[in-house]
Design a protein around this motif. Structure first.
Motif, PDB file in Angstrom:
ATOM      1  N   TYR A  63       0.830  -1.202   0.000  1.00 35.65           N
ATOM      2  CA  TYR A  63       0.000   0.000   0.000  1.00 35.65           C
ATOM      3  C   TYR A  63       0.866   1.255   0.000  1.00 35.65           C
ATOM      4  N   GLY A  64       1.982   1.208   0.728  1.00 37.24           N
ATOM      5  CA  GLY A  64       2.885   2.358   0.756  1.00 37.24           C
ATOM      6  C   GLY A  64       3.446   2.676  -0.614  1.00 37.24           C
ATOM      7  N   VAL A  65       3.931   1.655  -1.305  1.00 39.07           N
ATOM      8  CA  VAL A  65       4.488   1.846  -2.642  1.00 39.07           C
ATOM      9  C   VAL A  65       3.385   2.276  -3.604  1.00 39.07           C
ATOM     10  N   TRP A  66       2.250   1.586  -3.546  1.00 38.09           N
ATOM     11  CA  TRP A  66       1.124   1.888  -4.443  1.00 38.09           C
ATOM     12  C   TRP A  66       0.653   3.334  -4.261  1.00 38.09           C
ATOM     13  N   GLY A  67       0.422   3.710  -3.028  1.00 40.63           N
ATOM     14  CA  GLY A  67      -0.080   5.057  -2.770  1.00 40.63           C
ATOM     15  C   GLY A  67       0.940   6.142  -3.068  1.00 40.63           C
ATOM     16  N   ALA A  68       2.153   5.954  -2.578  1.00 39.92           N
ATOM     17  CA  ALA A  68       3.174   6.995  -2.719  1.00 39.92           C
ATOM     18  C   ALA A  68       3.601   7.179  -4.169  1.00 39.92           C
ATOM     19  N   LEU A  69       3.888   6.097  -4.848  1.00 37.69           N
ATOM     20  CA  LEU A  69       4.293   6.236  -6.244  1.00 37.69           C
ATOM     21  C   LEU A  69       3.133   6.698  -7.112  1.00 37.69           C
ATOM     22  N   GLY A  70       1.917   6.318  -6.736  1.00 37.39           N
ATOM     23  CA  GLY A  70       0.753   6.828  -7.449  1.00 37.39           C
ATOM     24  C   GLY A  70       0.650   8.343  -7.348  1.00 37.39           C
ATOM     25  N   VAL A  71       0.856   8.864  -6.149  1.00 40.95           N
ATOM     26  CA  VAL A  71       0.826  10.313  -5.944  1.00 40.95           C
ATOM     27  C   VAL A  71       1.943  10.992  -6.742  1.00 40.95           C
ATOM     28  N   ALA A  72       3.154  10.455  -6.628  1.00 40.58           N
ATOM     29  CA  ALA A  72       4.296  11.064  -7.310  1.00 40.58           C
ATOM     30  C   ALA A  72       4.120  11.039  -8.826  1.00 40.58           C
ATOM     31  N   LEU A  73       3.752   9.894  -9.373  1.00 42.78           N
ATOM     32  CA  LEU A  73       3.584   9.791 -10.826  1.00 42.78           C
ATOM     33  C   LEU A  73       2.415  10.626 -11.333  1.00 42.78           C
ATOM     34  N   THR A  74       1.344  10.698 -10.551  1.00 43.04           N
ATOM     35  CA  THR A  74       0.206  11.524 -10.956  1.00 43.04           C
ATOM     36  C   THR A  74       0.592  12.996 -10.989  1.00 43.04           C
ATOM     37  N   ALA A  75       1.363  13.440 -10.015  1.00 43.15           N
ATOM     38  CA  ALA A  75       1.800  14.842  -9.994  1.00 43.15           C
ATOM     39  C   ALA A  75       2.664  15.163 -11.214  1.00 43.15           C
ATOM     40  N   VAL A  76       3.607  14.293 -11.524  1.00 43.64           N
ATOM     41  CA  VAL A  76       4.486  14.520 -12.676  1.00 43.64           C
ATOM     42  C   VAL A  76       3.684  14.439 -13.980  1.00 43.64           C
ATOM     43  N   ALA A  77       2.869  13.407 -14.123  1.00 43.85           N
ATOM     44  CA  ALA A  77       2.093  13.240 -15.360  1.00 43.85           C
ATOM     45  C   ALA A  77       1.088  14.367 -15.565  1.00 43.85           C
ATOM     46  N   SER A  78       0.467  14.838 -14.482  1.00 39.77           N
ATOM     47  CA  SER A  78      -0.510  15.923 -14.647  1.00 39.77           C
ATOM     48  C   SER A  78       0.171  17.220 -15.069  1.00 39.77           C
ATOM     49  N   SER A  79       1.438  17.392 -14.675  1.00 39.77           N
ATOM     50  CA  SER A  79       2.154  18.578 -15.146  1.00 39.77           C
ATOM     51  C   SER A  79       2.450  18.468 -16.642  1.00 39.77           C
ATOM     52  N   LEU A  80       2.696  17.246 -17.110  1.00 39.88           N
ATOM     53  CA  LEU A  80       2.975  17.041 -18.534  1.00 39.88           C
ATOM     54  C   LEU A  80       1.703  17.056 -19.380  1.00 39.88           C
ATOM     55  N   VAL A  81       0.666  16.366 -18.906  1.00 42.44           N
ATOM     56  CA  VAL A  81      -0.557  16.203 -19.700  1.00 42.44           C
ATOM     57  C   VAL A  81      -1.465  17.428 -19.610  1.00 42.44           C
ATOM     58  N   PHE A  82      -1.608  17.980 -18.411  1.00 41.70           N
ATOM     59  CA  PHE A  82      -2.555  19.077 -18.197  1.00 41.70           C
ATOM     60  C   PHE A  82      -1.872  20.420 -17.953  1.00 41.70           C
ATOM     61  N   ASP A  83      -0.556  20.452 -18.083  1.00 46.41           N
ATOM     62  CA  ASP A  83       0.219  21.677 -17.884  1.00 46.41           C
ATOM     63  C   ASP A  83      -0.013  22.283 -16.498  1.00 46.41           C
ATOM     64  N   GLU A  84      -0.169  21.406 -15.496  1.00 46.37           N
ATOM     65  CA  GLU A  84      -0.325  21.870 -14.117  1.00 46.37           C
ATOM     66  C   GLU A  84       1.047  22.181 -13.532  1.00 46.37           C
ATOM     67  N   ALA A  85       1.058  23.013 -12.527  1.00 44.05           N
ATOM     68  CA  ALA A  85       2.321  23.430 -11.915  1.00 44.05           C
ATOM     69  C   ALA A  85       3.023  22.247 -11.249  1.00 44.05           C
ATOM     70  N   LEU A  86       4.336  22.247 -11.369  1.00 44.16           N
ATOM     71  CA  LEU A  86       5.185  21.302 -10.643  1.00 44.16           C
ATOM     72  C   LEU A  86       6.373  22.118 -10.154  1.00 44.16           C
ATOM     73  N   THR A  87       6.259  22.600  -8.933  1.00 39.03           N
ATOM     74  CA  THR A  87       7.264  23.499  -8.376  1.00 39.03           C
ATOM     75  C   THR A  87       8.418  22.718  -7.755  1.00 39.03           C
ATOM     76  N   GLY A  88       9.461  23.444  -7.423  1.00 38.77           N
ATOM     77  CA  GLY A  88      10.600  22.836  -6.744  1.00 38.77           C
ATOM     78  C   GLY A  88      10.198  22.214  -5.419  1.00 38.77           C
TER      79      GLY A  88
END
Length: 123
Positions: A63-88
């Protein structure tokens, strides 16, 4: 007992399914047909996660890997696909998520070795 490569592959597929469903949820706001992808993606993700657990991966790790990597990958992908902010600062958070997941996995492996040593089983 080490977790099988099959369990890790299933977990990776569960994560990809969950991220796809989450991204599709955002996309469905403009294209309602994507709600089907959302439903199938989340159903597949939970089903695959259950299969991972059935193969013996500890719940905390899976669950830790599933949840955490899901959050991380969704944040990165949403910045690429939807041009959402991805700050430092968000990037730092993603690094911390990955460090946390690695720490949980290493702790799980250590606990398994200690348990095997205590019971006289293979380490």
């Amino acid at each position: 007992m080490a977790t099988s490569p099959t369990a890790w592959a299933l977990l990776g597929t569960a994560i990809v399914s969950e991220v796809t469903a989450s991204l599709s949820l955002k996309g469905a706001l403009d294209r309602p047909a994507l709600y089907g992808v959302v439903a199938v993606g989340y159903l597949a993700s939970f089903t695959l996660l259950a299969l991972v657990l059935r193969r013996g991966m500890p719940l905390g790790v899976a669950y830790g890997v599933w949840g955490a990597l899901g959050v991380a990958l969704t944040a990165v992908a949403s910045s690429l696909v939807f041009d959402e902010a991805l700050t430092g600062l968000m990037g730092l958070g993603i690094v911390l998520i990955i460090a946390g997941v690695l720490t949980v996995e290493l702790g799980s492996q250590r606990a398994a070795r200690e348990r095997a040593r205590a019971t006289g089983g293979p380490s």
